[in-house]
Design a protein around this motif. Structure first.
Motif, mmCIF file in Angstrom:
data_model
loop_
_atom_site.group_PDB
_atom_site.id
_atom_site.type_symbol
_atom_site.label_atom_id
_atom_site.label_comp_id
_atom_site.label_asym_id
_atom_site.label_seq_id
_atom_site.Cartn_x
_atom_site.Cartn_y
_atom_site.Cartn_z
ATOM 1 N N THR A 150 33.704 45.080 24.643
ATOM 2 C CA THR A 150 34.802 45.777 24.763
ATOM 3 C C THR A 150 34.782 47.410 24.100
ATOM 4 O O THR A 150 33.977 46.975 23.042
ATOM 5 C CB THR A 150 35.230 45.024 24.276
ATOM 6 O OG1 THR A 150 36.181 44.114 24.846
ATOM 7 C CG2 THR A 150 36.714 45.611 24.393
ATOM 8 N N PHE A 151 35.015 48.021 24.889
ATOM 9 C CA PHE A 151 34.907 49.919 24.205
ATOM 10 C C PHE A 151 36.928 50.190 24.564
ATOM 11 O O PHE A 151 36.943 49.473 24.961
ATOM 12 C CB PHE A 151 34.146 50.495 24.884
ATOM 13 C CG PHE A 151 32.844 50.509 25.058
ATOM 14 C CD1 PHE A 151 32.039 51.050 24.079
ATOM 15 C CD2 PHE A 151 32.813 49.952 26.761
ATOM 16 C CE1 PHE A 151 31.260 50.784 24.188
ATOM 17 C CE2 PHE A 151 30.877 49.097 26.151
ATOM 18 C CZ PHE A 151 30.093 49.644 25.423
ATOM 19 N N GLY A 152 37.129 51.150 23.077
ATOM 20 C CA GLY A 152 38.270 51.949 22.902
ATOM 21 C C GLY A 152 38.459 53.308 23.061
ATOM 22 O O GLY A 152 37.424 53.721 23.353
ATOM 23 N N GLY A 209 44.328 51.935 24.725
ATOM 24 C CA GLY A 209 43.666 51.501 25.938
ATOM 25 C C GLY A 209 42.141 50.725 25.231
ATOM 26 O O GLY A 209 41.037 51.046 24.506
ATOM 27 N N THR A 210 41.833 49.935 26.342
ATOM 28 C CA THR A 210 40.361 49.164 25.768
ATOM 29 C C THR A 210 39.938 49.013 27.598
ATOM 30 O O THR A 210 40.857 49.019 28.618
ATOM 31 C CB THR A 210 40.632 47.542 25.143
ATOM 32 O OG1 THR A 210 40.801 46.516 26.150
ATOM 33 C CG2 THR A 210 41.084 47.872 23.888
ATOM 34 N N GLY A 232 34.575 48.769 18.204
ATOM 35 C CA GLY A 232 34.680 49.472 16.975
ATOM 36 C C GLY A 232 35.367 49.838 16.149
ATOM 37 O O GLY A 232 36.129 50.893 16.757
ATOM 38 N N THR A 233 34.246 50.798 15.148
ATOM 39 C CA THR A 233 35.184 51.428 14.819
ATOM 40 C C THR A 233 33.885 53.155 14.916
ATOM 41 O O THR A 233 33.937 54.320 14.148
ATOM 42 C CB THR A 233 34.732 51.283 12.569
ATOM 43 O OG1 THR A 233 33.589 50.737 12.431
ATOM 44 C CG2 THR A 233 35.804 50.825 12.743
#
Length: 194
Positions: free
Chosen positions: A167-169, A119-120, A149-150
């Motif tokens: 964008t975040f995950g 999910g993002t 990202g990481t």
């Protein structure tokens, strides 16, 4: 004998402080000589008289949205997906992922993003604006952590954006692969693009 007289021709010189000096191109004793404010009747942020750029000095806008209030305002239902919504007229939110990402739950009044769904969540500014920074407050389940990202982003940590979107995950602080980020509040600072 007739004396010829030259008519004054106005000249405007930018002072660099939001004003310009008015004088005569021929150096005569111009009757209205002095400083006056820039004029921008056509709204293009350039003085119509001296052609200097005019600083806009627009303050950034800060919005803080609690998921509990957003849910009430939009009549969100428990255990239902809300893949996209607006925080205001400028900032929109959207998700990607599987069947769980983007669900709202009344238990904890939170909106969830799931690691198992890959999910993002993406925050996007309307045309003509940029996001300066964003701060997301969340709780976790199964060692989940928000990532950009990481990079792992702890709850309540401001993230500089200075762009039109971010964008975040969901990652994990341990070895599990089923982490959750349960968003409870979102703060976004944005401003017009100069």
């Amino acid at each position: 004998d007739s004396t010829s007289q030259v008519e004054c021709v106005e000249v405007y010189t930018d002072n660099g402080d939001g004003t310009h000096t008015v004088g005569c191109i021929y150096g005569c004793n111009y009757p209205n000589a002095g400083n006056e404010s820039h004029v921008d009747e056509d709204g293009n942020n350039v003085c119509d008289l001296c052609k200097a750029e005019i600083a806009t000095n627009v303050e950034p806008t800060t919005i803080t949205v609690k998921i509990s209030e957003l849910a009430i305002e939009n009549e969100w239902q428990n255990d239902k997906k809300y893949d996209s919504f607006n925080l205001d007229d400028v900032i929109s939110v959207s998700t990607t992922g599987g069947q769980y990402t983007g669900k709202y739950f009344t238990s904890g009044t939170n909106w969830r993003i799931y690691q198992t769904d890959k999910g993002t969540m993406t925050f996007k500014a309307a045309e003509g604006y940029k996001i300066v920074s964003i701060k997301i407050t969340y709780s976790v389940s199964n060692n989940g952590v928000m990532v950009q990202g990481t990079e792992q982003i702890s709850s309540g940590t401001p993230v500089e954006v200075n762009g039109e979107s971010i964008t975040f995950g969901v990652g994990n602080t341990g070895t599990k692969t089923n982490g959750q980020v349960r968003v409870t509040s979102i703060e976004v600072i944005y401003e017009p693009i100069a």
